[in-house]
Each structure stands twice: as structure tokens, then as C-alpha cells.
Design a protein around this motif. Structure first.
Motif, PDB file in Angstrom:
ATOM      1  N   GLU A  21      -1.583 -35.247 -21.236  1.00 23.10           N
ATOM      2  CA  GLU A  21      -1.143 -33.931 -20.799  1.00 23.10           C
ATOM      3  C   GLU A  21      -2.072 -32.833 -21.315  1.00 23.10           C
ATOM      4  O   GLU A  21      -2.362 -31.857 -20.598  1.00 23.10           O
ATOM      5  CB  GLU A  21       0.290 -33.685 -21.282  1.00 23.10           C
ATOM      6  N   ALA A  22      -2.545 -32.968 -22.547  1.00 17.55           N
ATOM      7  CA  ALA A  22      -3.442 -31.963 -23.114  1.00 17.55           C
ATOM      8  C   ALA A  22      -4.754 -31.912 -22.344  1.00 17.55           C
ATOM      9  O   ALA A  22      -5.314 -30.835 -22.098  1.00 17.55           O
ATOM     10  CB  ALA A  22      -3.701 -32.274 -24.590  1.00 17.55           C
ATOM     11  N   THR A  23      -5.260 -33.070 -21.934  1.00 19.33           N
ATOM     12  CA  THR A  23      -6.503 -33.108 -21.168  1.00 19.33           C
ATOM     13  C   THR A  23      -6.325 -32.471 -19.804  1.00 19.33           C
ATOM     14  O   THR A  23      -7.144 -31.670 -19.359  1.00 19.33           O
ATOM     15  CB  THR A  23      -6.978 -34.567 -21.011  1.00 19.33           C
ATOM     16  N   ALA A  24      -5.221 -32.806 -19.147  1.00 17.39           N
ATOM     17  CA  ALA A  24      -4.949 -32.274 -17.810  1.00 17.39           C
ATOM     18  C   ALA A  24      -4.676 -30.777 -17.830  1.00 17.39           C
ATOM     19  O   ALA A  24      -4.777 -30.113 -16.796  1.00 17.39           O
ATOM     20  CB  ALA A  24      -3.760 -33.010 -17.186  1.00 17.39           C
ATOM     21  N   ARG A  25      -4.367 -30.228 -18.995  1.00 19.75           N
ATOM     22  CA  ARG A  25      -4.094 -28.798 -19.096  1.00 19.75           C
ATOM     23  C   ARG A  25      -5.352 -27.965 -18.826  1.00 19.75           C
ATOM     24  O   ARG A  25      -5.277 -26.867 -18.283  1.00 19.75           O
ATOM     25  CB  ARG A  25      -3.552 -28.489 -20.490  1.00 19.75           C
ATOM     26  N   TYR A  26      -6.513 -28.537 -19.185  1.00 19.16           N
ATOM     27  CA  TYR A  26      -7.750 -27.761 -19.099  1.00 19.16           C
ATOM     28  C   TYR A  26      -8.705 -28.234 -18.020  1.00 19.16           C
ATOM     29  O   TYR A  26      -9.643 -27.520 -17.655  1.00 19.16           O
ATOM     30  CB  TYR A  26      -8.488 -27.812 -20.449  1.00 19.16           C
ATOM     31  N   VAL A  27      -8.513 -29.462 -17.531  1.00 18.14           N
ATOM     32  CA  VAL A  27      -9.467 -30.046 -16.586  1.00 18.14           C
ATOM     33  C   VAL A  27      -8.710 -30.781 -15.491  1.00 18.14           C
ATOM     34  O   VAL A  27      -7.703 -31.459 -15.766  1.00 18.14           O
ATOM     35  CB  VAL A  27     -10.413 -31.059 -17.278  1.00 18.14           C
ATOM     36  N   ILE A  28      -9.191 -30.652 -14.253  1.00 17.11           N
ATOM     37  CA  ILE A  28      -8.646 -31.442 -13.157  1.00 17.11           C
ATOM     38  C   ILE A  28      -9.533 -32.660 -12.956  1.00 17.11           C
ATOM     39  O   ILE A  28     -10.711 -32.528 -12.603  1.00 17.11           O
ATOM     40  CB  ILE A  28      -8.552 -30.611 -11.865  1.00 17.11           C
ATOM     41  N   LEU A  29      -8.983 -33.814 -13.232  1.00 16.50           N
ATOM     42  CA  LEU A  29      -9.723 -35.067 -13.065  1.00 16.50           C
ATOM     43  C   LEU A  29      -9.637 -35.508 -11.608  1.00 16.50           C
ATOM     44  O   LEU A  29      -8.719 -35.124 -10.891  1.00 16.50           O
ATOM     45  CB  LEU A  29      -9.166 -36.143 -13.989  1.00 16.50           C
ATOM     46  N   PRO A  30     -10.597 -36.333 -11.152  1.00 17.09           N
ATOM     47  CA  PRO A  30     -10.602 -36.727  -9.737  1.00 17.09           C
ATOM     48  C   PRO A  30      -9.427 -37.596  -9.312  1.00 17.09           C
ATOM     49  O   PRO A  30      -9.161 -37.715  -8.119  1.00 17.09           O
ATOM     50  CB  PRO A  30     -11.933 -37.476  -9.594  1.00 17.09           C
ATOM     51  N   SER A  31      -8.737 -38.217 -10.254  1.00 19.14           N
ATOM     52  CA  SER A  31      -7.605 -39.084  -9.901  1.00 19.14           C
ATOM     53  C   SER A  31      -6.762 -39.322 -11.133  1.00 19.14           C
ATOM     54  O   SER A  31      -7.189 -39.078 -12.273  1.00 19.14           O
ATOM     55  CB  SER A  31      -8.101 -40.432  -9.348  1.00 19.14           C
ATOM     56  N   GLY A  32      -5.562 -39.835 -10.906  1.00 21.97           N
ATOM     57  CA  GLY A  32      -4.713 -40.216 -12.027  1.00 21.97           C
ATOM     58  C   GLY A  32      -5.328 -41.343 -12.838  1.00 21.97           C
ATOM     59  O   GLY A  32      -5.191 -41.388 -14.068  1.00 21.97           O
TER      60      GLY A  32
END
Length: 383
Positions: A21-32
Motif C-alpha cells: 500500500e505504501a508503494t502504491a501511494r506514490y507510484v502507479i505500477l503497470p499491473s497488480g
């Protein structure tokens, strides 16, 4: 020790959820799957003394402003003992790696490896990154006033970010994250060092507290892998972390492994082209009822006549005998002079020469049977 859940830890699974969740807060990754992979890779850096392989994390994108550097910012604050290698000499990096290695971080890797001149200048760093993927691959250097050879350890996990693909030798040893520029409507929080680093460090410290006592346990784990060979070596540390965490993470890890490895198969253009050639040649033999020998000119005509294949546009005038020979060289397949019906001699390919390559590189497409498997003699009459 086989795959086991005896050391799984609900708190560990929750901690991985928090890191995700912390990573997804700052960056949009190409996939789950990519987000899962980054989360597990970061956690695996805290287990490096237990690992046999140190996977690279290749964060690449087609252009600027795809979030590569931002992802590296988050990774830097959550991995074990980050060592940023920008403007750092290879000699310093060699001396910084020990039994409990740091995590190497390389931003703007395209400026290091993107041109021939830059690549030559940084060949020593690339050699370190290649050797350091596997344990017990030290680099020998002359050191000290007596100029004696000294073995420097190279084993360390590394994250590299850059525009375009990195050298093949690095990509083959990497979990590859292919970033894309954000679309309209996609939102992330701004990363501010003063505000955000303390909370990321708190997650990092809890990862250390969870995983460091499990180093011996992790060293004994041999998880069941859904891929083989080099891909299995690269992904094994991530699956080990998932096994230690338990919950849904083992399933997520293997699903990400399968999906992301499959996505990378088509990225190796040259290797993919050669495999396509083997498949198309097998189809040509099948359409001609599997002759023992096929004339080179007939083979080329069929390949170049296939409008859905790339061969008519290969080179100026399509695929030529020279092109064909070069593409098949790495498989150990060569043409030879054969005597055909009517006594005429011509260059051709023996079908038996392809069977081993078909079995190795095209196993999912069953080829026609090769009879008794004997190799036709070059001097024999081919009808």
C-alpha cells in the motif's frame, strides 16, 4: 526442506500488505503483479545472507516521466542498507559489498549503458552486476602496496532504473518492471522526503525485525517454482519471502512470477525471431509431407511467400540463404549439398538436423514424427 508454511507469520503478511500500500501511494505500477513483485523484492533485500541468487529489479520505461525515479525513491527508503551508485566508482562498490551486502541502486542506468562509449566506460560495473547475481562469484583485483590479487565479493541485490531496456545480461537476471506514463485521472500522492521518509523507514525497520531472525529458516527453504532455469533462480527469493509470510502471498507471488515471465518472453526480439523461424520451418516441412531433405531455395520461397510472417521484409529482398544460415547458426543447424532426384546436386537442409532444436525451443507445438530418427546421408538420393 520442501515448501513449508511452518514459519509463516500473519504479522509478516500484514507487513507486506502495508509495504504494498505504501508503494502504491506514490507510484502507479503497470499491473497488480508488478506491485506484488516490487513488494516482495524489497522484502527479499532483508534476507540477502540467506539467498543463493540476488535478483536485479529492472525498472524501465519508454520515455521520461514514467515514474521510474519515484519508484526508486520509495525503494531506497525501504530496502536493506541502500547504496546509491551514481558517481560512485566500481572500486568503492566492490569494497562496500561483504557478507551482509548492501542493496545497490542505479538511477538513469541508460546513461551508463545506453551508448557504446558509455558501456565501454562502465564495463567494470556491468561485470559486477552480472557476477553479483549468484553467490560465490568474486571479482579478482590487484590491491595493496604489494599488488597481490584479492577476491572481492560481488553478491548483492540491485535495482536499476532507466529509459529503454538495459543490457541483455542484466535483463536476463532481473524482475522487469515496465513503467508507463500516468493517464489522465490517475492520481498518486506527491513524495516529500521530510514528511514521507520517516514512515517508510518505520516499515523498513519492521521488515528487518521480522525477516532477520528467519535467515536460517529462509536458507533451508526450497519453494516449488512455477517457472524453470534462470527465471526460477531470479524469482526464488521473492517466493521465499511470500512463503514466510503466508496468507495469500504465496499464491500472489507465483501468479506474478508466471505472468511477468510470460510477458518478457516476447521482449527478446532476436531470440523471439529465431524461435519463430524454427516454428515456421517446421510448418514448411509439414506442408511438404516431411521430406528427409528440403532444398534451401524451396524453403526460402515458402518462408518469403508467407505474408503473415516477417521473412519477406527481412533485409532488402527478404530472407536469403546467408540470413537463414546466420539465424540458424546458434542452433547448430547448417545446410549441406545433397543429391536430389535426377542426379542434380543442390544445397538443402536435413529435417533430422532440426528435431533437437524443435524439441528444445518449440515444445508446445508438437512436430511431425521423424521416423526412425536416422540422419540421411548427404550422398543419398532424395526423392
Amino acid at each position: 526442506m520442501d515448501e513449508s508454511t511452518s514459519s509463516t507469520n500473519p504479522a509478516g503478511a500484514a507487513l507486506l500488505d502495508e509495504l504494498r500500500e505504501a508503494t502504491a501511494r506514490y507510484v502507479i505500477l503497470p499491473s497488480g503483479e508488478a506491485l506484488t513483485a516490487v513488494t516482495l523484492w524489497v522484502a527479499a533485500t532483508h534476507l540477502q545472507p540467506a539467498l543463493q541468487h540476488a535478483p536485479r529489479l529492472a525498472v524501465v520505461g519508454p520515455a521520461k516521466r514514467c515514474g521510474k525515479s519515484r519508484l526508486l525513491d520509495v525503494i531506497t527508503e525501504t530496502v536493506h542498507d541502500p547504496l546509491i551508485t551514481v558517481n560512485t566508482s566500481p572500486a568503492v562498490v566492490f569494497r562496500a559489498i561483504g557478507e551482509d551486502p548492501p542493496t545497490l541502486l542505479v538511477d538513469e542506468a541508460d546513461t551508463i549503458f545506453g551508448s557504446v562509449k558509455a558501456a565501454e566506460k562502465n564495463e567494470e560495473l556491468r561485470g559486477l552486476l552480472n557476477a553479483g547475481h549468484q553467490r560465490n562469484r568474486p571479482a579478482l583485483r590487484i590491491s595493496g602496496p604489494e599488488h597481490k590479487p584479492q577476491a572481492f565479493p560481488t553478491f548483492a541485490m540491485a535495482a536499476l532504473a532507466g529509459i529503454g531496456d538495459l543490457p541483455d545480461t542484466i535483463m536476463d537476471r532481473a524482475v522487469v518492471i515496465r513503467m508507463q506514463r500516468r493517464k489522465e485521472g490517475e492520481r498518486v500522492e506527491q513524495f516529500r522526503s521530510r514528511r514521507d521518509i520517516p514512515s517508510l523507514h518505520a516499515v523498513r525497520d519492521r521488515l528487518t525485525a521480522w525477516l532477520r531472525p528467519l535467515v536460517d529458516t529462509a536458507a533451508e527453504l526450497v519453494p516449488v517454482m512455477p517457472v524453470k532455469d534462470g527465471a526460477a533462480d531470479t524469482w526464488e527469493p521473492l517466493v521465499i519471502v511470500a512463503e514466510l509470510a503466508g496468507g495469500s502471498w504465496p499464491e500472489q507471488a507465483r501468479a506474478a512470477c508466471v505472468a511477468m515471465c510470460a510477458a518478457e518472453v516476447g521482449q527478446d526480439d532476436e531470440g523471439n525471431l529465431k524461435t519463430r523461424l524454427l516454428q515456421d520451418i517446421r510448418c514448411v516441412f509439414a506442408r511438404r509431407e516431411d521430406p528427409d531433405i528440403l532444398r534451401t531455395c524451396d524453403l526460402l520461397q515458402e518462408l518469403n511467400d508467407d505474408r503473415e510472417a516477417p521473412w519477406a521484409e527481412y533485409g532488402t529482398n527478404g530472407l536469403t540463404p546467408r540470413h537463414l544460415g546466420l539465424l540458424l547458426k546458434d542452433f547448430g543447424i547448417k545446410s549441406a549439398t545433397h543429391r536430389f532426384e535426377g542426379g542434380r546436386q543442390a544445397k538443402g537442409f536435413a529435417r533430422a538436423r532440426f528435431t533437437d532444436a524443435w524439441a528444445r525451443y518449440c515444445p508446445d507445438e508438437p512436430g511431425p514424427e521423424s521416423g526412425d530418427g536416422s540422419t540421411p546421408q548427404d550422398s543419398g538420393l532424395v526423392r
